[in-house]
Design a protein around this motif. Structure first.
Motif, PDB file in Angstrom:
ATOM      1  N   MET A 140       0.660  -1.383  -0.090  1.00  0.00           N
ATOM      2  CA  MET A 140      -0.203  -0.250   0.252  1.00  0.00           C
ATOM      3  C   MET A 140       0.743   1.437   0.242  1.00  0.00           C
ATOM      4  O   MET A 140       1.858   1.021   0.578  1.00  0.00           O
ATOM      5  CB  MET A 140      -1.007  -0.361   1.303  1.00  0.00           C
ATOM      6  CG  MET A 140      -1.824  -1.373   1.374  1.00  0.00           C
ATOM      7  SD  MET A 140      -3.364  -0.908   2.673  1.00  0.00           S
ATOM      8  CE  MET A 140      -2.038  -0.570   3.882  1.00  0.00           C
ATOM      9  N   GLN A 141       0.251   2.260  -0.478  1.00  0.00           N
ATOM     10  CA  GLN A 141       1.140   3.294  -0.554  1.00  0.00           C
ATOM     11  C   GLN A 141       0.300   4.924  -0.070  1.00  0.00           C
ATOM     12  O   GLN A 141      -1.829   4.475  -0.413  1.00  0.00           O
ATOM     13  CB  GLN A 141       2.305   3.711  -1.837  1.00  0.00           C
ATOM     14  CG  GLN A 141       2.196   3.159  -2.550  1.00  0.00           C
ATOM     15  CD  GLN A 141       4.370   4.299  -2.163  1.00  0.00           C
ATOM     16  OE1 GLN A 141       4.422   4.975  -1.430  1.00  0.00           O
ATOM     17  NE2 GLN A 141       4.952   2.377  -1.421  1.00  0.00           N
ATOM     18  N   LEU A 142       0.553   5.470   0.436  1.00  0.00           N
ATOM     19  CA  LEU A 142      -0.386   6.659   1.181  1.00  0.00           C
ATOM     20  C   LEU A 142       0.391   7.698   0.458  1.00  0.00           C
ATOM     21  O   LEU A 142       1.326   8.143   0.564  1.00  0.00           O
ATOM     22  CB  LEU A 142      -0.522   6.105   2.856  1.00  0.00           C
ATOM     23  CG  LEU A 142      -1.415   5.632   3.207  1.00  0.00           C
ATOM     24  CD1 LEU A 142      -1.163   5.535   4.262  1.00  0.00           C
ATOM     25  CD2 LEU A 142      -2.457   4.994   2.984  1.00  0.00           C
TER      26      LEU A 142
ATOM     27  N   GLY B  80       5.543   3.086   3.984  1.00  0.00           N
ATOM     28  CA  GLY B  80       4.696   3.459   3.276  1.00  0.00           C
ATOM     29  C   GLY B  80       4.049   4.716   2.131  1.00  0.00           C
ATOM     30  O   GLY B  80       3.628   5.002   1.738  1.00  0.00           O
ATOM     31  N   ILE B  81       4.481   5.681   2.894  1.00  0.00           N
ATOM     32  CA  ILE B  81       4.047   7.113   2.009  1.00  0.00           C
ATOM     33  C   ILE B  81       4.877   7.140   1.461  1.00  0.00           C
ATOM     34  O   ILE B  81       5.923   7.652   1.613  1.00  0.00           O
ATOM     35  CB  ILE B  81       4.256   8.127   3.610  1.00  0.00           C
ATOM     36  CG1 ILE B  81       3.650   7.846   4.360  1.00  0.00           C
ATOM     37  CG2 ILE B  81       3.596   9.080   3.247  1.00  0.00           C
ATOM     38  CD1 ILE B  81       2.554   7.103   4.957  1.00  0.00           C
ATOM     39  N   GLY B  82       3.787   7.238   0.570  1.00  0.00           N
ATOM     40  CA  GLY B  82       5.043   7.596  -1.140  1.00  0.00           C
ATOM     41  C   GLY B  82       5.090   9.346  -1.547  1.00  0.00           C
ATOM     42  O   GLY B  82       6.761   9.763  -1.852  1.00  0.00           O
ATOM     43  N   GLN B  83       4.499  10.441  -1.281  1.00  0.00           N
ATOM     44  CA  GLN B  83       4.654  11.092  -1.483  1.00  0.00           C
ATOM     45  C   GLN B  83       3.928  12.314   0.026  1.00  0.00           C
ATOM     46  O   GLN B  83       2.967  11.814   0.702  1.00  0.00           O
ATOM     47  CB  GLN B  83       3.599  11.855  -2.580  1.00  0.00           C
ATOM     48  CG  GLN B  83       4.944  11.016  -3.912  1.00  0.00           C
ATOM     49  CD  GLN B  83       3.414  10.882  -5.158  1.00  0.00           C
ATOM     50  OE1 GLN B  83       2.554  11.249  -5.193  1.00  0.00           O
ATOM     51  NE2 GLN B  83       4.413  11.730  -6.022  1.00  0.00           N
TER      52      GLN B  83
ATOM     53  N   PRO C  62       4.929  11.977   9.664  1.00  0.00           N
ATOM     54  CA  PRO C  62       3.713  11.379   8.666  1.00  0.00           C
ATOM     55  C   PRO C  62       4.277   9.651   8.788  1.00  0.00           C
ATOM     56  O   PRO C  62       3.198   8.600   8.278  1.00  0.00           O
ATOM     57  CB  PRO C  62       4.943  11.316   7.257  1.00  0.00           C
ATOM     58  CG  PRO C  62       5.334  12.871   8.090  1.00  0.00           C
ATOM     59  CD  PRO C  62       5.586  13.171   8.943  1.00  0.00           C
ATOM     60  N   ALA C  63       5.350   8.948   9.226  1.00  0.00           N
ATOM     61  CA  ALA C  63       5.565   7.355   9.450  1.00  0.00           C
ATOM     62  C   ALA C  63       3.911   6.591  10.459  1.00  0.00           C
ATOM     63  O   ALA C  63       3.446   5.261  10.145  1.00  0.00           O
ATOM     64  CB  ALA C  63       6.761   6.877   9.685  1.00  0.00           C
ATOM     65  N   TYR C  64       3.052   8.257  11.271  1.00  0.00           N
ATOM     66  CA  TYR C  64       2.454   7.187  11.397  1.00  0.00           C
ATOM     67  C   TYR C  64       1.154   7.303  11.156  1.00  0.00           C
ATOM     68  O   TYR C  64      -0.273   6.859  11.389  1.00  0.00           O
ATOM     69  CB  TYR C  64       1.908   7.705  13.012  1.00  0.00           C
ATOM     70  CG  TYR C  64       3.744   7.889  14.082  1.00  0.00           C
ATOM     71  CD1 TYR C  64       4.287   6.584  13.633  1.00  0.00           C
ATOM     72  CD2 TYR C  64       4.172   9.349  14.850  1.00  0.00           C
ATOM     73  CE1 TYR C  64       5.471   6.355  14.541  1.00  0.00           C
ATOM     74  CE2 TYR C  64       5.182   9.251  15.759  1.00  0.00           C
ATOM     75  CZ  TYR C  64       5.860   7.973  14.954  1.00  0.00           C
ATOM     76  OH  TYR C  64       7.256   7.536  15.792  1.00  0.00           O
TER      77      TYR C  64
ATOM     78  N   ALA D 290      -6.453   3.262   1.355  1.00  0.00           N
ATOM     79  CA  ALA D 290      -5.554   3.180   0.955  1.00  0.00           C
ATOM     80  C   ALA D 290      -5.423   4.092  -0.758  1.00  0.00           C
ATOM     81  O   ALA D 290      -4.925   4.076  -1.419  1.00  0.00           O
ATOM     82  CB  ALA D 290      -3.676   1.800   0.660  1.00  0.00           C
ATOM     83  N   ALA D 291      -6.016   3.000  -1.443  1.00  0.00           N
ATOM     84  CA  ALA D 291      -6.352   3.352  -3.155  1.00  0.00           C
ATOM     85  C   ALA D 291      -7.215   4.382  -3.346  1.00  0.00           C
ATOM     86  O   ALA D 291      -6.404   5.417  -4.301  1.00  0.00           O
ATOM     87  CB  ALA D 291      -6.746   1.613  -3.987  1.00  0.00           C
TER      88      ALA D 291
END
Length: 266
Positions: free
Chosen positions: A1-3, A30-33, A228-230, A250-251
């Motif tokens: 998953m990317q957030l 998983g925080i992409g941006q 952001p990691a949380y 997430a999507a």
């Protein structure tokens, strides 16, 4: 998953000594941006500079604007400076701007003037708007209605309001940002009922770091600051109360944020 985290106060002094580590932990989680929040002209310039300094992979973008707490500093030259910032590629929205009738750190007429002039800039430059509102929904809606048809998009950041305000924002085709406030058993339980009312495509997630550490997070960080990691903790809570899987939330929130801020796919 990317957030995608749409609200990170990376310019905050609490991050000064570990910004690179904060970003590394976010990416690992998983925080992409991430979209860094500008709250004054100086702060917006600093957020833009952090995007340039810390990111070579198209992960960091920012907003530029004047928060209602800072509205007393808005003057005849502010719009010119802000217009220049908004033409930078890494700057993707006008804000954080809006109204705060809870703390009233700036006089209300000055808040309204700064908000209206920033909305006019957003119309002129066709940029979305990142909005702050506390105890001012009726007045904010009255102002926003005069601009909404000409704005590409707007999000009510860190929504904490009641059902009537939410429905009024959705009726204006606004987006809604949800933070760790929804994880707070003392004051966020009403959001747990309301979050299911936000249509997919209008909902985005944000940490508002270093504020609003999710109270459900275990183990809690010793420093007590959010980051952001949380954000996956917010995702888990939102998914639970929407009756959707975390993967599904997430999507659609990531897709929504990417379209709202016109972010490149990674």
């Amino acid at each position: 998953m990317q957030l995608i985290d749409i609200g990170v106060n990376l310019t905050h002094p609490s991050f000064a000594q570990e910004r690179e580590a904060v970003l590394a932990r976010a990416i690992a989680a998983g925080i992409g941006q991430m979209v860094l929040t500008g709250t004054s002209l100086d702060d917006s310039e600093q957020a833009l500079e952090l995007c340039r300094q810390l990111d070579e992979e198209q992960r960091l973008y920012c907003t530029a604007g004047v928060h209602p707490h800072e509205a007393s500093h808005w003057d005849s030259g502010s719009a010119k400076v802000l217009r220049g910032l908004l033409q930078e590629d890494r700057v993707r929205a006008v804000g954080e701007c809006g109204l705060d009738f809870n703390r009233d750190f700036s006089p209300r007429p000055q808040q309204e003037k700064a908000f209206e002039e920033q909305l006019a800039l957003a119309v002129e430059l066709q940029r979305p708007v990142f909005i702050h509102e506390r105890d001012a929904a009726d007045r904010l809606l009255a102002i926003l209605k005069d601009f909404r048809d000409k704005l590409p998009a707007a999000v009510v950041h860190c929504f904490t309001g009641e059902r009537r305000a939410l429905y009024s924002y959705l009726d204006l085709d606004l987006h809604i940002g949800i933070t760790g406030w929804i994880c707070d058993e003392r004051r966020g339980t009403h959001l747990q009922e309301l979050v299911k009312e936000i249509p997919a495509g209008r909902l985005m997630l944000e940490s508002d770091a270093p504020y609003l550490l999710p109270r459900t997070l275990r183990p809690k960080p010793k420093h007590g600051h959010n980051e952001p990691a949380y954000l996956p903790e917010v995702l888990t809570c939102v998914a639970l109360h929407r009756g959707e899987s975390p993967e599904r939330v997430a999507a659609h929130t990531t897709d929504c944020a990417r379209r709202f801020f016109n972010l490149p796919a990674l």
